[in-house]
Design a protein around this motif. Structure first.
Motif, mmCIF file in Angstrom:
data_model
loop_
_atom_site.group_PDB
_atom_site.id
_atom_site.type_symbol
_atom_site.label_atom_id
_atom_site.label_comp_id
_atom_site.label_asym_id
_atom_site.label_seq_id
_atom_site.Cartn_x
_atom_site.Cartn_y
_atom_site.Cartn_z
ATOM 1 N N ILE A 90 -16.599 -0.933 -0.942
ATOM 2 C CA ILE A 90 -15.912 0.197 -0.327
ATOM 3 C C ILE A 90 -16.502 1.458 -0.926
ATOM 4 O O ILE A 90 -16.769 1.522 -2.119
ATOM 5 C CB ILE A 90 -14.405 0.144 -0.624
ATOM 6 C CG1 ILE A 90 -13.821 -1.149 -0.068
ATOM 7 C CG2 ILE A 90 -13.684 1.336 -0.037
ATOM 8 C CD1 ILE A 90 -12.342 -1.273 -0.271
ATOM 9 N N CYS A 96 -15.010 -4.595 1.704
ATOM 10 C CA CYS A 96 -14.948 -4.509 3.153
ATOM 11 C C CYS A 96 -15.856 -5.576 3.729
ATOM 12 O O CYS A 96 -16.692 -6.131 3.032
ATOM 13 C CB CYS A 96 -15.505 -3.174 3.619
ATOM 14 S SG CYS A 96 -14.317 -1.887 3.703
ATOM 15 N N GLY A 121 -13.310 -5.125 8.406
ATOM 16 C CA GLY A 121 -12.128 -5.805 7.889
ATOM 17 C C GLY A 121 -11.979 -5.508 6.413
ATOM 18 O O GLY A 121 -12.962 -5.229 5.732
ATOM 19 N N LEU A 122 -10.744 -5.549 5.941
ATOM 20 C CA LEU A 122 -10.498 -5.247 4.530
ATOM 21 C C LEU A 122 -10.241 -6.544 3.761
ATOM 22 O O LEU A 122 -9.403 -7.346 4.163
ATOM 23 C CB LEU A 122 -9.298 -4.310 4.395
ATOM 24 C CG LEU A 122 -9.373 -3.013 5.207
ATOM 25 C CD1 LEU A 122 -8.085 -2.222 5.054
ATOM 26 C CD2 LEU A 122 -10.574 -2.185 4.774
ATOM 27 N N PHE A 129 0.817 -1.200 0.000
ATOM 28 C CA PHE A 129 0.000 0.000 0.000
ATOM 29 C C PHE A 129 0.859 1.262 0.000
ATOM 30 O O PHE A 129 0.392 2.339 0.326
ATOM 31 C CB PHE A 129 -0.945 -0.002 1.200
ATOM 32 C CG PHE A 129 -2.047 -1.001 1.043
ATOM 33 C CD1 PHE A 129 -2.990 -0.832 0.038
ATOM 34 C CD2 PHE A 129 -2.138 -2.095 1.868
ATOM 35 C CE1 PHE A 129 -4.008 -1.740 -0.123
ATOM 36 C CE2 PHE A 129 -3.160 -3.008 1.716
ATOM 37 C CZ PHE A 129 -4.100 -2.833 0.709
ATOM 38 N N LEU A 178 -7.622 -3.787 -2.765
ATOM 39 C CA LEU A 178 -8.748 -4.200 -1.941
ATOM 40 C C LEU A 178 -9.941 -4.613 -2.792
ATOM 41 O O LEU A 178 -10.250 -3.982 -3.787
ATOM 42 C CB LEU A 178 -9.181 -3.054 -1.015
ATOM 43 C CG LEU A 178 -8.162 -2.616 0.022
ATOM 44 C CD1 LEU A 178 -8.766 -1.541 0.900
ATOM 45 C CD2 LEU A 178 -7.717 -3.794 0.873
ATOM 46 N N ASN A 192 -9.413 4.707 -6.653
ATOM 47 C CA ASN A 192 -8.165 4.067 -7.092
ATOM 48 C C ASN A 192 -7.501 3.193 -6.043
ATOM 49 O O ASN A 192 -6.296 3.214 -5.891
ATOM 50 C CB ASN A 192 -7.158 5.118 -7.536
ATOM 51 C CG ASN A 192 -7.725 6.001 -8.596
ATOM 52 O OD1 ASN A 192 -8.173 5.514 -9.626
ATOM 53 N ND2 ASN A 192 -7.756 7.290 -8.331
ATOM 54 N N ILE A 193 -8.301 2.468 -5.302
ATOM 55 C CA ILE A 193 -7.682 1.547 -4.365
ATOM 56 C C ILE A 193 -7.490 0.227 -5.079
ATOM 57 O O ILE A 193 -8.443 -0.381 -5.546
ATOM 58 C CB ILE A 193 -8.551 1.369 -3.117
ATOM 59 C CG1 ILE A 193 -8.536 2.679 -2.356
ATOM 60 C CG2 ILE A 193 -8.012 0.251 -2.250
ATOM 61 C CD1 ILE A 193 -9.417 2.686 -1.182
ATOM 62 N N ASN A 194 -6.258 -0.173 -5.188
ATOM 63 C CA ASN A 194 -5.969 -1.311 -6.042
ATOM 64 C C ASN A 194 -6.023 -2.660 -5.374
ATOM 65 O O ASN A 194 -6.503 -3.611 -5.919
ATOM 66 C CB ASN A 194 -4.586 -1.136 -6.674
ATOM 67 C CG ASN A 194 -4.732 -0.640 -8.094
ATOM 68 O OD1 ASN A 194 -5.755 -0.918 -8.722
ATOM 69 N ND2 ASN A 194 -3.759 0.085 -8.581
#
Lengths: 626, 167
Positions: free
Chosen positions: A586, A599, A608-609, A541, A596, A592-594
């Motif tokens: 999410i 949730c 939790g992710l 991350f 994940l 742009n969260i790659n």
């Protein structure tokens, strides 16, 4: 009659139309070699069209009635004169079906009383009626009769089929007793029930009247009970209701460990409580399974729509295609199924347009002139695999590489060393098309990249395999359901992560396992016979890793993950165990969260992710060169 | 019939909520936004950090089975981070249908600020945090800074988030 009733009926009508399509394609297949079409098939088709006509009439959808009636007429004649059937007749029936579909769709979106809404439909109806006359004239029928037919085609909906029927030998029975209650009171159903009655009970025609009278109601009774059992089999449910049920069950699944493993009772010795808790756990698991299965429907619905697509595409391209479907009973989540339609259409079109050769080309290369496309669905663990395999010319490595080089995706020197499967990957690059010219089927460059995108949003994968000269296979793998997965819950400092169980290969207590540091942030350990790369989740991350402090690693755990034959180890502080995870999206605020996939809420109330292992591995392996 | 009822209810709601503002403070300044955006006020629950996002997006929280992102308003306004304490609150708001939790130092009051007491904010420079402010409201002798919640998440920020390494 409310709008809701009409809408409900239209859904039913769609189903019938789908059946008609299936039968028509079957019809076409069975007559391809010039043989006459099966009487039973014609009867089924006739019945379907008749059902549409009858019930649409009930709802006042005149356009549908007119169209279905004309098609029914045509079929009715064919039933008794199968020799009159030709390619044009079939084409007429298929076009009639298209128009019916159009009418139903139009009525659904913009209710207008179900009448024709464009000139084409009126023109086609005329053509269909002409066709009706034509084949009758061919059979040297007196001209008056045909004129009579034409008149009736537009008005006397039900009279027509009756007179036609009664004129026939088989129906002789009813001429003598034209006042049978069936034909008078239940005019709507005569067409439907009489023919089938006669088919099935032809035996009684020659016997005495009183017996027939008894058998007639019985036959109807049979029909009724048959219908009843179908109704029992499926009930239409609002998907919103299903969704909220699924949500609640999801909550129960989450709350169950919150209650049974509650910290307040953790240290108490409660044998009986544990027993009942266990029972509850079992029941909840059953409940969850049943709820999930409610959304599962067989894939056959989409597969049968592909038959029509293949037929039309084959006609357009002038290629001969034999579509072999198997595994259509495989069940899959309804929402996933809907999303599969576009990708499948695209892949099948590609297979016919680019994959298969023309009959001449096939002969030259020593193949059957008719190409084969196999469309197969299989369930594999928690995934459904859909495979489209053609026996066409296969992918040309050279062409693809040339195109990739011209697009600047790789250098000429790298081209040689690429493995085949890496070469095929270029096909999924946006704007990548090897088609020489733009046809109305493909070649616009909007292509496989969209297919991959669609499938990826479903957490699925598309892969392609090809042998030059022998064919190409597209394999789509999608999860059975989106909502709940099995996952391994792990902790890293104060954040909880979930690794989908599918991706987890093994977990190892690091303890005294020797760790090699290749250079900063690049560690590996010996796993079985290979050295595998291990990483710290912080690093993935974009934070600094604490792997560099080797000493602190001693008491940590390594989860070996695998995706696409690539293996990577991820280090965590603690493994909390495996459990069912309800996936929640999410918020789009986090762009742009790659790494994940979503949730979830854990038993302890923490969010939790869920890690997207495939992406993490790709990301890591592209940033680190081993 | 149902729909009619609903719309009637809504208009009633709108009326009672008109001119009502929720006031909270950061440092020694008082801020306020329209109450109609607010769904709930909560004590701060456990936050799960989402790695690799903008620093003011602290992560997600679990509110009765719903996962909701939270933003530290101090950090959003470029103030220094202040450790959370027992008076730290989460204001649950809904922006364009998206739920969002706002972490603030403390909540003060719900006040009625009639529109005649509201003056559009003077345009003093285009500094970053002044973008969130659209007006000031006079309440007795004090002045509340009225913030535009929609502006808390804007185009500019999406660019910012993209630029963070690791994404």
């Amino acid at each position: 009659m409310g709008r809701d009733d009409v809408l409900e009926y239209l859904i039913e009508a769609r189903e019938t139309l789908e059946n008609i399509e299936k039968e028509l394609l079957h019809f076409e297949k069975s007559t391809l070699d010039g043989s006459q079409v099966d009487r039973e098939l014609l009867d089924t088709l006739f019945r379907h069209f008749h059902t549409i006509k009858g019930s649409s009439g009930f709802f006042g959808l005149t356009g549908i009635v007119k169209m279905a009636h004309a098609a029914e007429n045509l079929l009715d004649y064919l039933r008794n004169h199968p020799e009159a059937q030709d390619e044009d007749t079939l084409e007429c029936l298929i076009t009639a079906l298209d128009h019916l579909n159009e009418l139903v769709e139009h009525e659904e979106s913009s209710p207008s009383g179900g009448d024709f809404f464009n000139e084409l439909q009126i023109q086609f109806l005329e053509k269909l009626n002409e066709k009706n006359n034509e084949i009758r004239i061919k059979e040297t029928k007196p001209k008056e009769n045909s004129e009579h037919n034409q008149k009736e085609a537009e008005f006397g909906l039900f009279i027509n089929s009756n007179t036609e029927n009664s004129a026939k030998e088989e129906f002789g029975l009813f001429i003598e007793s034209p006042k049978t209650p069936v034909s008078e009171d239940f005019g709507l159903f005569t067409g439907d029930s009489t023919p089938s009655k006669n088919e099935e009970f032809g035996l009684f025609i020659k016997t005495d009247k009183p017996i027939t009278k008894e058998t007639v109601p019985k036959a109807e009774e049979n029909l009724k009970t048959e219908k009843k059992s179908i109704i029992k089999k499926d009930i239409r449910i609002d998907t919103d209701k299903l969704d909220s049920l699924l949500d609640i069950v999801g909550e129960i699944v989450i709350t169950e460990p919150m209650v049974t493993d509650h910290p307040d009772i953790a240290k108490l010795k409660l044998e009986n409580f544990q027993k009942t808790a266990l029972q509850l756990k079992k029941l909840i698991r059953n409940l969850q399974e049943i709820t999930l299965s409610l959304r599962m429907i067989p894939i056959a619905g989409i597969f049968s729509r592909m038959e029509r697509l293949v037929r039309d595409t084959a006609k357009k391209t002038g290629k001969q295609v034999n579509l072999v479907i198997s595994g259509e009973d495989t069940e899959i989540d309804k929402s996933i199924l809907e999303e599969m339609y576009d990708p499948l259409v695209h892949i099948l079109r590609n297979a016919i347009d680019h994959g298969l050769e023309t009959p001449e080309e096939r002969k030259e290369s020593g193949k059957q002139p008719q190409g084969t496309i196999q469309l197969t669905a299989t369930q594999s663990g928690k995934e459904v695999w859909i495979e489209v395999r053609d026996d066409g010319k296969g992918l040309s490595r050279e062409k693809i590489l040339n195109k990739a080089i011209s697009l600047g995706l790789l250098g000429r020197s790298d081209a040689e060393s690429l493995e085949d499967k890496d070469v095929w990957e270029f096909l999924f690059h946006p704007g990548f098309s090897t088609a020489k010219e733009v046809t109305d089927l493909s070649g616009r460059g909007v292509g496989l990249d969209v297919v991959r995108k669609n499938v990826t949003t479903l957490k699925g994968f598309v892969d392609v395999f090809s042998i030059y000269g022998q064919g190409t296979t597209f394999l789509i793998r999608v999860p059975l359901t989106l909502a709940i997965i099995e996952g391994l819950v792990v902790r890293k400092s104060d954040t909880y992560f979930i690794l989908p169980s599918i991706d987890v290969k093994e977990s190892i207590y690091l303890g005294d396992v020797p760790i090699n540091e290749l250079y900063k942030n690049n560690h590996s350990i010996q796993y079985r016979k290979n050295q595998i790369s291990i990483v710290d989740i912080n690093l993935l991350f974009g934070k600094d890793s604490d792997l560099n402090k080797l000493r602190s690693l001693k008491e940590k755990y390594l989860i070996v993950t695998e995706s696409h034959e690539k293996i990577m180890g991820i280090v965590f502080d603690e493994i909390l165990g495996s459990q069912s995870i309800v996936i929640k999206p999410i918020s789009p605020i986090f762009k742009n969260i790659n790494g994940l996939a979503g949730c979830t809420i854990l038993g302890n109330g923490h969010a939790g992710l869920i890690l997207d292992v495939r992406k993490l591995i790709n990301q890591h392996l592209s940033s680190v060169t081993i | 019939m149902n729909q009619n009822l609903k719309s009637w209810d809504m208009s009633a709601d709108e009326d009672t909520m008109k001119d009502l503002y929720l006031c909270f403070s950061l440092e020694d300044r008082d801020y306020a936004f329209e109450v109609r955006h607010l769904t709930e006020i909560l004590a701060l629950p456990a936050i799960t950090t989402i790695p690799g996002t903008a620093p003011f997006l602290k992560g997600v929280i679990n509110i009765r089975g719903k996962i909701i992102p939270v933003m530290d308003v101090r950090l959003r306004f470029d103030m220094s981070f202040k450790p959370y304490h027992e008076r730290t609150c989460v204001l649950l708001v809904e922006l364009d249908g998206l739920p969002l939790g706002l972490i603030v130092d403390s909540v003060n009051d719900v006040l009625r600020i009639p529109s005649e007491n509201i003056d559009l904010a003077p345009k003093i420079g285009e500094s970053k945090s002044s973008r969130f402010i659209y007006a000031t409201g006079r309440v007795g002798n004090s002045v509340k800074i009225l913030i535009n919640l929609q502006r808390l998440l804007t185009e500019e920020e999406t660019v910012l988030i993209k630029d963070i390494p690791g994404n």
